[in-house]
Design an enzyme around this catalytic site. Sequence first.
Site, PDB file in Angstrom:
ATOM      1  N   TYR A  73      44.758  43.411  29.684  1.00 27.98           N
ATOM      2  CA  TYR A  73      45.080  43.235  31.103  1.00 27.98           C
ATOM      3  C   TYR A  73      45.536  44.776  31.800  1.00 27.98           C
ATOM      4  O   TYR A  73      46.370  44.709  32.351  1.00 27.98           O
ATOM      5  CB  TYR A  73      45.589  42.106  31.575  1.00 27.98           C
ATOM      6  CG  TYR A  73      45.011  40.833  31.364  1.00 27.98           C
ATOM      7  CD1 TYR A  73      44.381  40.535  30.529  1.00 27.98           C
ATOM      8  CD2 TYR A  73      45.026  39.785  32.684  1.00 27.98           C
ATOM      9  CE1 TYR A  73      43.581  39.276  30.151  1.00 27.98           C
ATOM     10  CE2 TYR A  73      44.624  38.733  32.391  1.00 27.98           C
ATOM     11  CZ  TYR A  73      43.651  38.430  31.382  1.00 27.98           C
ATOM     12  OH  TYR A  73      43.007  37.284  31.485  1.00 27.98           O
ATOM     13  N   TYR A 186      33.702  38.789  24.338  1.00 27.36           N
ATOM     14  CA  TYR A 186      35.016  38.239  24.089  1.00 27.36           C
ATOM     15  C   TYR A 186      35.348  38.647  22.737  1.00 27.36           C
ATOM     16  O   TYR A 186      36.656  38.772  22.455  1.00 27.36           O
ATOM     17  CB  TYR A 186      34.932  36.512  24.387  1.00 27.36           C
ATOM     18  CG  TYR A 186      35.409  36.212  25.539  1.00 27.36           C
ATOM     19  CD1 TYR A 186      36.709  35.662  25.815  1.00 27.36           C
ATOM     20  CD2 TYR A 186      34.610  36.509  26.620  1.00 27.36           C
ATOM     21  CE1 TYR A 186      37.310  35.284  26.933  1.00 27.36           C
ATOM     22  CE2 TYR A 186      35.272  35.998  28.016  1.00 27.36           C
ATOM     23  CZ  TYR A 186      36.394  35.425  28.204  1.00 27.36           C
ATOM     24  OH  TYR A 186      36.884  35.064  29.208  1.00 27.36           O
ATOM     25  N   VAL A 235      31.963  33.413  55.912  1.00 29.10           N
ATOM     26  CA  VAL A 235      30.918  34.538  56.180  1.00 29.10           C
ATOM     27  C   VAL A 235      29.897  33.631  55.656  1.00 29.10           C
ATOM     28  O   VAL A 235      29.587  33.383  54.496  1.00 29.10           O
ATOM     29  CB  VAL A 235      31.160  35.742  55.423  1.00 29.10           C
ATOM     30  CG1 VAL A 235      30.219  36.663  55.571  1.00 29.10           C
ATOM     31  CG2 VAL A 235      32.632  36.315  55.805  1.00 29.10           C
ATOM     32  N   SER A 276      31.565  31.740  43.286  1.00 29.07           N
ATOM     33  CA  SER A 276      33.095  31.223  43.077  1.00 29.07           C
ATOM     34  C   SER A 276      32.903  30.256  41.814  1.00 29.07           C
ATOM     35  O   SER A 276      32.295  29.112  41.963  1.00 29.07           O
ATOM     36  CB  SER A 276      33.597  30.325  44.533  1.00 29.07           C
ATOM     37  OG  SER A 276      34.686  29.826  43.878  1.00 29.07           O
ATOM     38  N   THR A 482      38.544  36.137  33.596  1.00 26.94           N
ATOM     39  CA  THR A 482      39.741  36.752  33.517  1.00 26.94           C
ATOM     40  C   THR A 482      40.275  37.201  34.798  1.00 26.94           C
ATOM     41  O   THR A 482      39.465  37.695  35.667  1.00 26.94           O
ATOM     42  CB  THR A 482      39.914  37.708  32.375  1.00 26.94           C
ATOM     43  OG1 THR A 482      38.824  38.939  32.985  1.00 26.94           O
ATOM     44  CG2 THR A 482      39.481  37.332  31.003  1.00 26.94           C
TER      45      THR A 482
END
Length: 526
Positions: A73, A186, A235, A276, A482
């Site tokens: 990260y 991954y 939107v 999403s 992630t």
Amino acid sequence: MKKEYGNKQVYFVGGGIASLAGAAYLVRDCDFPGQNIHIIEEMKILGGSNDGAGDAEHGYVIRGGRMLNDETYENTWDLLMSIPSLDHPEKSVREEIIEFDTANPTHANARLVNRNGDVEDVLSMGFDMADRLAMGKLIITPEEKMGKARINDWFGPHFFTTNFWYMWATTFAFQPWHSAVELKRYMIRFVHEFPRIQTLEGVTRTPYNQYDSIILPMHKYLEGFGVDFTLKCTVTDLQFKDGDGITVTQMNVLRQGVPDVINISEDDIVIVTNGSMTEGSSLGSMTSAPRLNGKGSSWKLWENIAAKKPGLGNPSSFDDHIDGSKWESFTVTFQDSKFFDLMEKFTRNRAGTGALVTFKDSSWLMSVVLAFQPHFRNQPEHVKVFWGYGLYPDNVGDFVKKKMSECTGEEIMEELIGHLHFEEHKDEIMATANCIPCMMPYITSQFMPRLNSDRPKVVPEGSTNLAFVGQYCEIPDDVVFTEEYSIRAARTAVYTLLGINRPIEPINQHQYDVRTLFTSFITSFR
């Protein structure tokens, strides 16, 4: 430096972590005026998929759990070093997380549990030579030669019975029909986790749920710069300048249901979270099952704009396959510690280590995580909260003879108690249990088989003022699902569109580290 920007405005579509990160990079690294930054969010709350809500009386809800990792990260930690902690403003959120995680390290002693309620020995990955060869071939095959190959196109049936698959699939939420390219990414990105996948020691956890621990501090940080947050505003479409390039000229919005238009000058910037993973999610209760919803505004916006210009991706690869991308989670709130006490004894996990427990023979492939308590800022001391999920919600349960998707919270608890063989304690457990199930139709849509062109580039070819962030833009070699993917995309979008010549934290190339490779090789023969 601020004067250089004149009246330039930046509009973020969506209030998730990608938009918050983008705004933070604008004020931190670009000296951009906060009042000219606008974050437009459909819901009444920020955070997107980094959610955590509820109270002790009505029950808490976390739709999903996000795994953090120290080694991978890179941009996340860089950003969180700049965000002050809410509880200890002299410390950064990054420092707060490290202190907490060091004091409460993750260590799973009961990673897999079988149908008899026995903890499995998972030191061996369970591979045969065909599995090892297929994995090696996966690692070295270029992505462009793999196309839309699925994981079960690449591996034989035996692979999906190994300890490795049960642990990897439930840690990262992979299904056999998901993209082999995503699994390859991954495997490379998290190769350093391979030798310790059975203990999950590489998982870095936040003091509370990620809304309380990350989103709230970021929100407060941005408020200090005067960033404009427009909530309950959807939107619905973007209009473009005529011609071959990509220049946004208008945003069509619904402000609490009322149509409106935001005019975009050529100097302004629009950064869109397209798609999403938690859109369309539905909550049930102890007495009702959640429903299965369909597409909402973020998918429809992406479909609208992708139809207008080439290079803006193909949302259909992700949002038209609900049967392959849905699963169901549940959050359970107790008014006492009975269940936690029993689990601590059963798993030998110290209370609150956040270790994942998977019931490998469960028809629902059910897993649970007992986080450090309290897991919410407003959680009373006597209240305990845990989270779980089933990757196969359309399968009939082993103890409750119904599909998970049709089960109430009470029935999900019955199924869990059955797998744990806690029947003699059932009445005590159920006395204060409040299990809230959550159906998420698109939760692994980012793993669906796709071509590279199906995700738009962060800044598409020919774009003068449009960028994409979140889980459905294309970042070579990085892994979706992630926090890092969203934050890396935001940093890339801001630096590119503003012409900022600053380095972005590179992807750590663990696959070229000889010691890591050797340890992983040895692990494959355990």
